[in-house]
Design a protein around this motif. Structure first.
Motif, PDB file in Angstrom:
ATOM      1  N   PRO A 194     -26.615 -13.993  -8.636  1.00 30.92           N
ATOM      2  CA  PRO A 194     -25.263 -14.350  -8.191  1.00 30.92           C
ATOM      3  C   PRO A 194     -25.682 -13.213  -7.305  1.00 30.92           C
ATOM      4  O   PRO A 194     -24.879 -13.374  -6.070  1.00 30.92           O
ATOM      5  CB  PRO A 194     -23.783 -14.198  -9.357  1.00 30.92           C
ATOM      6  N   ILE A 195     -26.004 -11.677  -7.616  1.00 32.02           N
ATOM      7  CA  ILE A 195     -25.696 -10.629  -6.805  1.00 32.02           C
ATOM      8  C   ILE A 195     -26.488 -10.914  -5.480  1.00 32.02           C
ATOM      9  O   ILE A 195     -26.074  -9.953  -4.758  1.00 32.02           O
ATOM     10  CB  ILE A 195     -26.526  -8.982  -8.072  1.00 32.02           C
ATOM     11  N   GLN A 196     -28.059 -11.260  -5.981  1.00 31.60           N
ATOM     12  CA  GLN A 196     -28.688 -11.582  -4.868  1.00 31.60           C
ATOM     13  C   GLN A 196     -27.651 -12.586  -3.738  1.00 31.60           C
ATOM     14  O   GLN A 196     -27.916 -12.457  -2.786  1.00 31.60           O
ATOM     15  CB  GLN A 196     -30.132 -12.203  -5.525  1.00 31.60           C
ATOM     16  N   VAL A 197     -27.490 -13.772  -4.209  1.00 27.63           N
ATOM     17  CA  VAL A 197     -26.102 -14.145  -3.322  1.00 27.63           C
ATOM     18  C   VAL A 197     -25.765 -13.190  -2.155  1.00 27.63           C
ATOM     19  O   VAL A 197     -26.032 -13.270  -1.519  1.00 27.63           O
ATOM     20  CB  VAL A 197     -25.508 -15.719  -4.231  1.00 27.63           C
ATOM     21  N   LEU A 198     -24.785 -12.556  -3.006  1.00 31.04           N
ATOM     22  CA  LEU A 198     -23.712 -11.358  -2.528  1.00 31.04           C
ATOM     23  C   LEU A 198     -24.405 -11.408  -1.649  1.00 31.04           C
ATOM     24  O   LEU A 198     -23.927 -10.854  -0.134  1.00 31.04           O
ATOM     25  CB  LEU A 198     -22.690 -10.684  -3.438  1.00 31.04           C
ATOM     26  N   ARG A 199     -25.586 -10.381  -1.882  1.00 29.85           N
ATOM     27  CA  ARG A 199     -26.438  -9.361  -0.833  1.00 29.85           C
ATOM     28  C   ARG A 199     -27.343 -10.325   0.071  1.00 29.85           C
ATOM     29  O   ARG A 199     -27.137  -9.482   1.037  1.00 29.85           O
ATOM     30  CB  ARG A 199     -27.543  -8.717  -1.932  1.00 29.85           C
ATOM     31  N   GLU A 210     -22.248  -4.297 -11.720  1.00 30.47           N
ATOM     32  CA  GLU A 210     -22.534  -5.650 -12.082  1.00 30.47           C
ATOM     33  C   GLU A 210     -20.810  -5.967 -12.001  1.00 30.47           C
ATOM     34  O   GLU A 210     -20.680  -7.342 -11.039  1.00 30.47           O
ATOM     35  CB  GLU A 210     -23.072  -6.271 -13.652  1.00 30.47           C
ATOM     36  N   ASN A 211     -20.297  -5.571 -12.786  1.00 31.98           N
ATOM     37  CA  ASN A 211     -19.137  -5.470 -12.498  1.00 31.98           C
ATOM     38  C   ASN A 211     -18.212  -5.521 -11.047  1.00 31.98           C
ATOM     39  O   ASN A 211     -17.385  -6.202 -10.642  1.00 31.98           O
ATOM     40  CB  ASN A 211     -17.975  -4.941 -13.964  1.00 31.98           C
ATOM     41  N   ASP A 212     -18.475  -4.501 -10.511  1.00 21.69           N
ATOM     42  CA  ASP A 212     -18.033  -4.445  -9.038  1.00 21.69           C
ATOM     43  C   ASP A 212     -18.643  -5.480  -7.998  1.00 21.69           C
ATOM     44  O   ASP A 212     -17.533  -6.125  -7.399  1.00 21.69           O
ATOM     45  CB  ASP A 212     -18.555  -2.580  -9.132  1.00 21.69           C
ATOM     46  N   GLN A 213     -20.083  -5.425  -8.164  1.00 20.76           N
ATOM     47  CA  GLN A 213     -20.556  -6.618  -7.923  1.00 20.76           C
ATOM     48  C   GLN A 213     -19.645  -8.237  -8.071  1.00 20.76           C
ATOM     49  O   GLN A 213     -19.627  -9.136  -6.354  1.00 20.76           O
ATOM     50  CB  GLN A 213     -21.590  -6.551  -7.736  1.00 20.76           C
ATOM     51  N   LEU A 214     -19.451  -8.708  -9.410  1.00 20.07           N
ATOM     52  CA  LEU A 214     -18.851  -9.292  -9.329  1.00 20.07           C
ATOM     53  C   LEU A 214     -17.430 -10.036  -9.017  1.00 20.07           C
ATOM     54  O   LEU A 214     -17.624 -10.948  -8.203  1.00 20.07           O
ATOM     55  CB  LEU A 214     -18.784  -9.764 -10.690  1.00 20.07           C
ATOM     56  N   ARG A 215     -16.589  -8.883  -8.926  1.00 21.97           N
ATOM     57  CA  ARG A 215     -15.392  -9.078  -8.295  1.00 21.97           C
ATOM     58  C   ARG A 215     -15.921  -8.521  -6.389  1.00 21.97           C
ATOM     59  O   ARG A 215     -14.861  -9.564  -5.920  1.00 21.97           O
ATOM     60  CB  ARG A 215     -14.768  -6.803  -8.483  1.00 21.97           C
ATOM     61  N   GLU A 216     -16.736  -7.928  -6.251  1.00 20.66           N
ATOM     62  CA  GLU A 216     -16.463  -8.342  -4.785  1.00 20.66           C
ATOM     63  C   GLU A 216     -17.133  -9.866  -4.536  1.00 20.66           C
ATOM     64  O   GLU A 216     -16.493 -10.106  -3.071  1.00 20.66           O
ATOM     65  CB  GLU A 216     -17.807  -6.899  -4.198  1.00 20.66           C
TER      66      GLU A 216
END
Length: 640
Positions: free
Chosen positions: A124-129, A92-98
């Motif tokens: 928010p990770i789903q938005v990133l993906r 989760e930390n890596d994805q939020l930084r991404e």
């Protein structure tokens, strides 16, 4: 001449040990095969030898797939949980930084669009993906690297779902829509949430025994149609399923639903217990979609088939057979579970249940008596519930008591129908006061572990909302200013029940979140807002009304019907010539996404609305009117 045979060399797993002084004498000792503590899930599934190398075993490295040997099944549960939590937080930390880097790199307009999506997203990770997938698809939609990335992500998602599921089953031969992990998670979700209160008509042990046997021809309590219907039902709130849909660009809820409909057609009207259950689930899904009017066909078909089964006669034939315990349990679950579900549905249409109270015993565990020691909460499998359990806490006796409430609701709805000509008379009020006292005495007799104020669990929360629904039913035909008790008007009592329901729903979100839940969660807020909307002239209810609208809106992303409900509430306020409270207006914005389907939702509205809508015109065949007709009229007049 003597034939000389070639000398055979020992295998690599042997060692030559010389014995004595003569070098020509030796013995061969075979080395023991290295034992692997725990094979990875991929190797176990493929029945391959696993060398247990970290981070990727040899077999997975050769096949080029993601190895999942980071957690061993034989490790203590605490260690497994900590390791999984650590891995999850790192990811989760890596994805939020991404995501942070992505916002820096994007042009201003695109960055603002991402921020807007983050404001309304649950994850928010789903938005990133979704942004990454869109970017990759635009740049090279047909590339093999895109397909490989897509397949690996879906495979990993399926493996994670399998690992974390409380119940593990094989998807085939029951469905080809998704893999073992997604299907296992959806089946687990069904028994964790829907079967716990809202749809309790499946016997878990009988269903899973047939499903795990994997033989469609001999299965009695599991069919492909039923499995696909269960998966479609649970796809609406399961977050991992929605992530899978986002990656694969396929709506799994629709895929399972369409597959279930195809399989139903192939059954060609065959009468069976799984078909009754599956038809009921299809109607429930139609309600989720806001198309219950069209889905009513499934409801009627389910109940017609249930009557054809003649469960009472089936039970009578086996009631004394010591070898038929499972069959008796299945029949009791079906009869009482269907009665409970239909009573909840009937209330949505201001009708009495189409199924009368069953005449066979309840199969649910009774609550502990007052003399018994306190009974702890349990998990899905009956073990003491802990923070590491893969299910919400269950309370022994909750479904047994839900049957009590259902009988009381049936009787109150029956009285509403039979006493229409004397509503509000002293005779009518006396009967309603008696029913209210009965409900209160029932609640007073509950042991502490079955009360929402002393043991807050999903089941005790649902019990309280369901009990309040009975009280709403008793009070519904009366004028708000009627004094039902000394110092208490009908309005006062209704508002007190609204407060309880809304407080409990707020607490539920804080304690259990909405990552996965049952549609019955909406009931308390729905019952409350249908009362509050008629009292908007009273400023004291505005804050409570805004909370109810917010809670229904929170589930609107999962269940489209909730958006229709809010639209109907907005139309009721217009019909009554009252304004929505300023603090609540934001929850009624951007609700007009499916205007052409207004007439497909037919939940009944209280009598007050019917009187206003049909003044001077023909009366409907039941008290009040349905949401679809009100919304269609409201929409046709272009009132926003």
């Amino acid at each position: 001449m003597e034939k000389r045979l070639p000398l055979l060399l020992p295998s690599p797993s042997t060692v030559i040990i010389h014995s004595g002084k003569n070098n020509d004498k030796f013995s061969i000792v075979r080395q023991k095969r290295r034992q692997v503590a725990s094979a990875c899930a991929n190797c176990r599934k493929r029945k391959e030898k696993c060398d247990d190398k970290r981070p990727t075993c040899g077999a997975c490295a050769r096949r080029g797939v993601t190895c999942n040997n980071d957690i061993k099944e034989d490790e203590p549960a605490g260690t497994v949980a900590l390791r999984h939590r650590n891995i999850s937080l790192r990811q989760e930390n890596d994805q939020l930084r991404e995501l942070f880097k992505l916002l820096h790199k994007l042009p201003t307009e695109e960055g603002q669009e991402v921020i807007s999506r983050l404001k309304i997203a649950d994850d928010p990770i789903q938005v990133l993906r979704s942004v990454q997938d869109a970017s990759l698809l635009i740049n090279n939609p047909n590339s093999s690297s895109y397909s490989a990335l897509l397949d690996s992500r879906l495979e990993r998602l399926d493996l994670l779902a399998l690992r974390e599921s409380a119940i593990r089953v094989d998807a085939k031969p029951w469905t080809a829509v998704a893999g073992d992990g997604i299907v296992s998670e959806l089946v687990s979700s069904f028994f964790n949430w829907d079967d716990a209160f809202y749809l309790p008509f499946l016997d878990r042990e009988a269903f899973l025994e047939d499903m795990r046997a994997g033989n469609v021809a001999t299965a009695k309590y599991c069919t492909p149609f039923l499995v696909n219907a269960i998966c479609a039902d649970r796809s609406y709130t399961c977050r991992r399923t929605r992530a899978f849909s986002g990656i694969s660009k396929k709506n799994l809820a629709d895929e399972f639903f369409n597959e279930a409909k195809k399989l139903l057609h192939l059954e060609n009207g065959r009468v069976s217990i799984p078909t009754v259950q599956g038809l009921t689930l299809l109607f429930s899904i139609a309600c989720y979609r806001g198309t219950d009017k069209l889905g009513g066909l499934y409801r009627r078909s389910a109940y017609d088939m249930f009557h054809q089964l003649n469960v009472d006669a089936m039970y009578a034939r086996i009631k004394d057979d010591p070898l038929a315990a499972r069959e008796r349990r299945v029949l009791c679950r079906l009869a009482w579970g269907l009665f409970l579900f239909e009573s909840i549905v009937g209330y949505m249409y201001l009708q009495q249940s189409l199924i009368p109270p069953p005449q066979i015993p309840r199969c649910f565990d009774p609550p502990p008596s007052a003399k018994d020691a306190p009974v702890p909460n349990i998990d899905l499998f009956g073990n003491p519930h802990t923070s590491e359990s893969r299910s919400p806490p269950f309370v022994t006796g909750a479904l047994y008591l839900a049957c009590d409430i259902t009988v009381m609701l049936y009787e109150s709805m029956d009285w509403n129908f039979r006493s229409e000509s004397i509503w509000g008379t002293e005779q009518d009020l006396e009967r309603r006061r008696d029913m209210i006292d009965e409900v209160r005495q029932w609640r007073a007799s509950l042991p502490p572990n079955l009360r929402d104020d002393t043991n807050f669990t999903p089941q005790t929360c649902y019990l309280r909302a369901y009990m309040n629904e009975v009280l709403f039913s008793i009070l519904r035909p009366l004028s708000p200013q009627t004094e039902i008790e000394p110092g208490w008007t009908v309005k006062d009592l209704r508002l007190s029940f609204c407060q309880i329901d809304i407080d409990n729903m707020e607490r539920f979100i804080k304690v259990y979140t909405l990552r996965d839940y049952a549609c019955i969660n909406v009931a308390g807020s729905y019952n409350a807002i249908l009362v509050l909307v008629y009292h908007l002239a009273d400023p004291s209810v505005h804050h409570l009304f805004a909370k109810a609208a917010y809670l229904i809106g929170e589930t609107g992303g999962d269940f489209p019907m909730c958006r229709y409900i809010l639209q109907a509430i907005k139309a009721i306020a217009w019909q009554a010539k009252t304004s929505l409270p300023q603090m609540a207006k934001r929850y009624f914005e951007n609700l007009d996404g499916a205007r052409n389907s207004f007439r497909d939702i037919s939940f009944a509205l209280p009598e007050e609305t019917g009187k206003r809508m049909f003044a001077g015109g023909p009366r409907p065949r039941f008290k009040g009117d349905d949401m679809g007709s009100l919304l269609f009229k409201w929409s046709a007049m272009s009132i926003e």
